[in-house]
Every structure is written in structure tokens, then in C-alpha cells.
Design an enzyme around this catalytic site. Sequence first.
Site, short mmCIF file in Angstrom:
data_model
loop_
_atom_site.label_atom_id
_atom_site.label_comp_id
_atom_site.label_asym_id
_atom_site.label_seq_id
_atom_site.Cartn_x
_atom_site.Cartn_y
_atom_site.Cartn_z
N CYS A 59 0.82 -1.21 0.00
CA CYS A 59 0.00 0.00 0.00
C CYS A 59 0.86 1.26 0.00
O CYS A 59 0.65 2.17 -0.79
CB CYS A 59 -0.95 -0.01 1.20
N CYS A 73 -1.59 1.77 -2.90
CA CYS A 73 -2.57 2.85 -2.68
C CYS A 73 -1.98 4.26 -2.67
O CYS A 73 -2.51 5.16 -3.32
CB CYS A 73 -3.30 2.67 -1.35
N LYS A 93 -0.24 5.36 -5.95
CA LYS A 93 -1.33 5.39 -6.93
C LYS A 93 -2.16 6.66 -6.81
O LYS A 93 -2.43 7.34 -7.78
CB LYS A 93 -2.18 4.13 -6.73
N TYR A 103 -10.06 -3.19 -9.95
CA TYR A 103 -9.61 -1.93 -9.35
C TYR A 103 -8.38 -1.35 -10.07
O TYR A 103 -8.36 -0.20 -10.47
CB TYR A 103 -9.13 -2.19 -7.91
N GLU A 125 -8.15 2.01 -12.45
CA GLU A 125 -7.45 3.15 -11.86
C GLU A 125 -6.25 3.57 -12.73
O GLU A 125 -6.05 4.75 -13.00
CB GLU A 125 -6.98 2.81 -10.44
N HIS A 145 -26.25 22.36 1.16
CA HIS A 145 -26.52 22.92 -0.16
C HIS A 145 -25.53 24.01 -0.51
O HIS A 145 -25.17 24.81 0.36
CB HIS A 145 -27.94 23.49 -0.17
N GLU A 177 -26.00 16.14 -1.35
CA GLU A 177 -27.34 16.38 -0.80
C GLU A 177 -28.38 15.47 -1.45
O GLU A 177 -29.44 15.20 -0.89
CB GLU A 177 -27.74 17.85 -0.91
P1 NDP Z 1 -9.23 -7.51 -9.15
O1 NDP Z 1 -9.46 -8.81 -8.50
O2 NDP Z 1 -9.93 -6.29 -8.67
O3 NDP Z 1 -9.52 -7.65 -10.70
C1 NDP Z 1 -8.87 -8.59 -11.49
C2 NDP Z 1 -9.33 -8.41 -12.92
O4 NDP Z 1 -8.53 -9.20 -13.77
C3 NDP Z 1 -10.76 -8.82 -13.11
O5 NDP Z 1 -11.35 -7.95 -14.04
C4 NDP Z 1 -10.62 -10.23 -13.69
O6 NDP Z 1 -11.66 -10.58 -14.55
C5 NDP Z 1 -9.36 -10.08 -14.52
N1 NDP Z 1 -8.63 -11.34 -14.67
C6 NDP Z 1 -8.32 -12.23 -13.73
N2 NDP Z 1 -7.61 -13.25 -14.24
C7 NDP Z 1 -7.47 -12.98 -15.55
C8 NDP Z 1 -6.82 -13.65 -16.63
N3 NDP Z 1 -6.19 -14.80 -16.45
N4 NDP Z 1 -6.86 -13.07 -17.86
C9 NDP Z 1 -7.51 -11.90 -18.05
N5 NDP Z 1 -8.13 -11.22 -17.06
C10 NDP Z 1 -8.11 -11.76 -15.84
O7 NDP Z 1 -7.64 -7.33 -9.11
P2 NDP Z 1 -6.71 -6.07 -9.30
O8 NDP Z 1 -5.45 -6.63 -9.86
O9 NDP Z 1 -7.37 -4.98 -10.04
O10 NDP Z 1 -6.49 -5.59 -7.82
C11 NDP Z 1 -5.94 -6.49 -6.84
C12 NDP Z 1 -6.48 -6.22 -5.47
O11 NDP Z 1 -5.99 -4.99 -5.00
C13 NDP Z 1 -7.98 -6.15 -5.41
O12 NDP Z 1 -8.46 -7.29 -4.76
C14 NDP Z 1 -8.30 -4.92 -4.61
O13 NDP Z 1 -8.95 -5.31 -3.43
C15 NDP Z 1 -6.97 -4.30 -4.28
N6 NDP Z 1 -6.98 -2.89 -4.70
C16 NDP Z 1 -7.79 -2.01 -4.06
C17 NDP Z 1 -7.81 -0.69 -4.46
C18 NDP Z 1 -8.72 0.29 -3.79
O14 NDP Z 1 -9.22 -0.02 -2.71
N7 NDP Z 1 -9.00 1.43 -4.40
C19 NDP Z 1 -6.97 -0.20 -5.53
C20 NDP Z 1 -6.18 -1.21 -6.14
C21 NDP Z 1 -6.19 -2.50 -5.72
P3 NDP Z 1 -13.03 -11.24 -14.02
O15 NDP Z 1 -13.85 -10.11 -13.52
O16 NDP Z 1 -13.60 -11.86 -15.25
O17 NDP Z 1 -12.66 -12.23 -12.98
#
Ligand code: NDP
Length: 461
Positions: free
Chosen positions: A43, A48, A51, A180, A184, A438, A443
Site C-alpha cells: 500500500c 494505494c 497510486k 480496481y 485506476e 446545499h 445532498e
Molecule cells: P481484481 O481482483 O480487482 O480484478 C482482477 C481483474 O482481472 C478482473 O477484471 C478479472 O476478470 C481479470 N482477470 C483475472 N484473471 C485474468 C486472466 N487470467 N486473464 C484476463 N483477465 C483476468 O484485481 P486487481 O489486480 O485490479 O487488484 C488487486 C487487489 O488490489 C484487489 O483485490 C483490490 O482489493 C486491491 N486494490 C484495491 C484498491 C482500492 O481499494 N482502491 C486499488 C487497487 C487494488 P473477471 O472479472 O472476469 O474475474
Amino acid sequence: MTEYDYDLFVIGAGSGGVRAARIAATHGAKVAIAEEYRVGGTCVIRGCVPKKLFVYASHFSDDFEDAKGFGWTVGETKFDWKTLVANKDKEIDRLNGIYIRNLKNAGVEIIQSRAILKDAHTVHLVAEGRNVTARRILIAVGAKPNVDENLEGVEHTITSNEAFHLEELPRRIVIAGGGYIAVEFAGIFNGLGVETTLLYRGEQILRGFDEDLRTLLHEEMDKKGIRIITGQVFTKVEKTSSGLKATLTSGDTLEADAVMFAIGRDPNTKGLGLEAAGVKLGKKGEVIVDEYSRTNVESIYAVGDVTDRANLTPVAIREGHAFADTVYGGKDVKVDHSIIPTAIFSQPEMGTVGLTEAQAREKYDEVDIYKTAFRALKNTLSGSQERTFMKLVVDAKSDKVLGVHIMGPASGELIQAVGIAVTMGATKAQFDMTIAVHPTAAEELVTLKEKWQAPIIKAAD
Ligand code: NDP
């Protein structure tokens, strides 16, 4: 009675591990923490915090545009990637220093080394070539970014780890994923002027979030010029004379200077010796724990992303704190994972807490939906077509607000406050009782009167 070197040995100095170590030490335990990379964890060092700094940087392009409608003439603007990275690194160094200081002030010994379990009470410190023992061991090693290992040309791709330290800002980037990190970073690179493509394997980005948010964010990202390709993955990435060429399942190709994977993160348990200690792991390699973060081995606990419960920094911190209070503070604390407010720093930003409409409809007999989409006041003069969206999901029977889903500026800030009300079990009537502030966008949350009715689609005559 067995004598151990430490009461508690923590492996991994990220958000969860640092909190647990500090609180346990404050309760009087003799604590050491091992970290193989940098104190602060994902993080702070490459997640985080940097980012969010990049998100701020990328917003200026919109801000310069918006300024015109308010009478400002913005002169020639120029962005320097190296300055941003250097200033970000300076801030990360500062935070890393604070984390180290806080640990030391609490009396925690910091060991700069990879640590591997030998058995239920013994840890091997790789950098120092020695073993230490502890009454309890806490696994807090987080997760690491996934890539498609079988992809031809995977060596040409990057993950979010590298994205924070690119030598040059790419002119064109393709980001794979629809979660996510993908949305982002797509917003960040697009805002910094990079030609950005997001490649998602499914039909709609952000699976698991409220459908309205998913659709609206997709539309807003489109409007901002991010190209979103759905239903596709890479079949090959190759180097060309001008950069990289990515081939998709459709056979189409995309030219880019950087290809980034943001396809989820897996628990960082490989080679950690958990098997040697008899710790049970799940399918993804996650450490299986109970509500007190206890593994099946009496002396070993785990918190944070390595347990793959809710992979968010504040959750890891809460789990680490609860563990330390329970084990060393004489307080019995469990973490409630049922209501977790979260923000997605996409552009526009989104905030969400509680149940999505689909989840609520599955669980409750009758669900009322209140929602509105509008152009915020600022955009009347800025000319921006960006929409703000607010949605309340309400249990019709009890009137309890089950979920709130918002998209628009400062949604992260807003959902934190609304999260209090939802966690407290506030009703729609209590939302309505709250006097509006407001003029704000927020709101709308306390003035939504009309239940949303799905448009009636009439059969063609
Ligand atoms: P996420 O789990 O959010 O998303 C993974 C994405 O990758 C999904 O869209 C998934 O598709 C896709 N995916 C998974 N496997 C494959 C594959 N083999 N080929 C192609 N696409 C694939 O992971 P992130 O990497 O975005 O983030 C990791 C973690 O970090 C998250 O769990 C989140 O909690 C945390 N995070 C939190 C943030 C915040 O609070 N603002 C910011 C950044 C990260 P599908 O939907 O089809 O499974």
C-alpha cells in the site's frame, strides 16, 4: 517451559503486519518483524499511496480544461513524468521512514530479510543465514500481482509494481484486466496524455460492483477517450522496431509502448515454508484462518491479503490490530467483514458500501431503489459532460439502507462518511431526516424521494 527468542515474530512489514507488531509490542510482547523489500508494504511503497499521488497528477489535464469556463486562460502546459516519479519517491521514502520509526518506538526489532518457516515456532532468516524461534508467528506477507505466465512474450509485460518506476511515460499503453487496478491505472495514464486501451476478458468491467456503477463508469471512461475492449485477452506480445505488438484472441493487434497486466493478485505464500509448518492453504495459496485470524496450527496466525478475505489495506490493519488486542491485550476482538466501504480511484471516482442491488434482491423479498444521475454544478460552467451518480438500495420491509453506490468527484471521501450511517443500520427515513447541505452533490443522498421504477418496455405492436 520452552524459551523462545520472541513472543511474536511477524513475517511481512506491510499494513497488517506493522499494525499487529506495533500493538502487540505496546501490550508488552517481545516482537520482531521481518521484511524482504521495504517497510510499509504494497500500500505505502507500490500501491494505494503512490497510486493516489498519480491520480492527483493525472487530474490536472481535466482541471486545466475545466478552468476555461470559469474565465481562466491556461497557458501552455507540459507534463514531466520524471518529476512526478521523483517527487512520489521522495514522499514514499518519508512514509517508509515514519513506519520504521513507529516500529522502533514501539520496541519492535526490524529484520531486513526474507523469512521462511521451518516449523510451527522456527523462522529461517535468509539474509542472515540463521534461525530464530517465537511463541507465535504471524504471516502478513500480502499478495503479488498475477501475470499470464503462459503468454508468449510475457517477459515484455509489466505489472503495477513496474508502472510506478517506468523510465519514460509510454506514448501508448494496453492494460489487461477489469478490476480496481486496471480501471485506476487506465484513468491515470489517460489523464497524463497516454493513448490508453483497457482489455477485459468479460463483458463488463468491475465484476462484483453494482451494475449501474459498472455501466456508467464504462461510459464515462469511453467519453474520456479510453478505449475499452471487452471479451478479449492477449494471445501474444512481441517486440517490434517501434515498441510492442499485442495480439488478441480475435486476431486483432494493438501497438503499444507498454503492456500491463492488472489481472488480480495472488497470496504471496510460495516458498514460505508454510507446508513445513503444517499450515493449511486454500486453492489460490491463501492461508486459511478463522474469525480470529488463527490458522490450523495453534502458534501461527495470518492477516491481510495473504488470507484473501477482503483484500483492502484498512481491513488488513483492522485484522492486525484485532489479532494483537486479542492475543496480547486481553480483549476479544473479531473483525466484521460484512460491511466494508471502499473507493475506486477511477475517473470519475467511485465509492461503494453494503449490498449491490443484485445482492440485495437475492437476499431480501422486496428492495426499493433510489437513484439519480446528473451533471454536477461545477460542470455547468466547465462544460464537462461528466455525470455524477448516486444510488440507495433499501430493504422495503425494514426501511434499512442496505447499500450506497456513488460515482463522482470525492466519492471516496463521501462513502467514508456515508459508510458510518450504513454500518449503524440507518434507515431511509433517517437519511431523509438529515438536513441537506446545499449546494453539494451529496445532498442528493438525503433528498431522493422517488422510488426508481424500471422503464416498462412495451411489446412492439
Ligand atoms: P481484481 O481482483 O480487482 O480484478 C482482477 C481483474 O482481472 C478482473 O477484471 C478479472 O476478470 C481479470 N482477470 C483475472 N484473471 C485474468 C486472466 N487470467 N486473464 C484476463 N483477465 C483476468 O484485481 P486487481 O489486480 O485490479 O487488484 C488487486 C487487489 O488490489 C484487489 O483485490 C483490490 O482489493 C486491491 N486494490 C484495491 C484498491 C482500492 O481499494 N482502491 C486499488 C487497487 C487494488 P473477471 O472479472 O472476469 O474475474
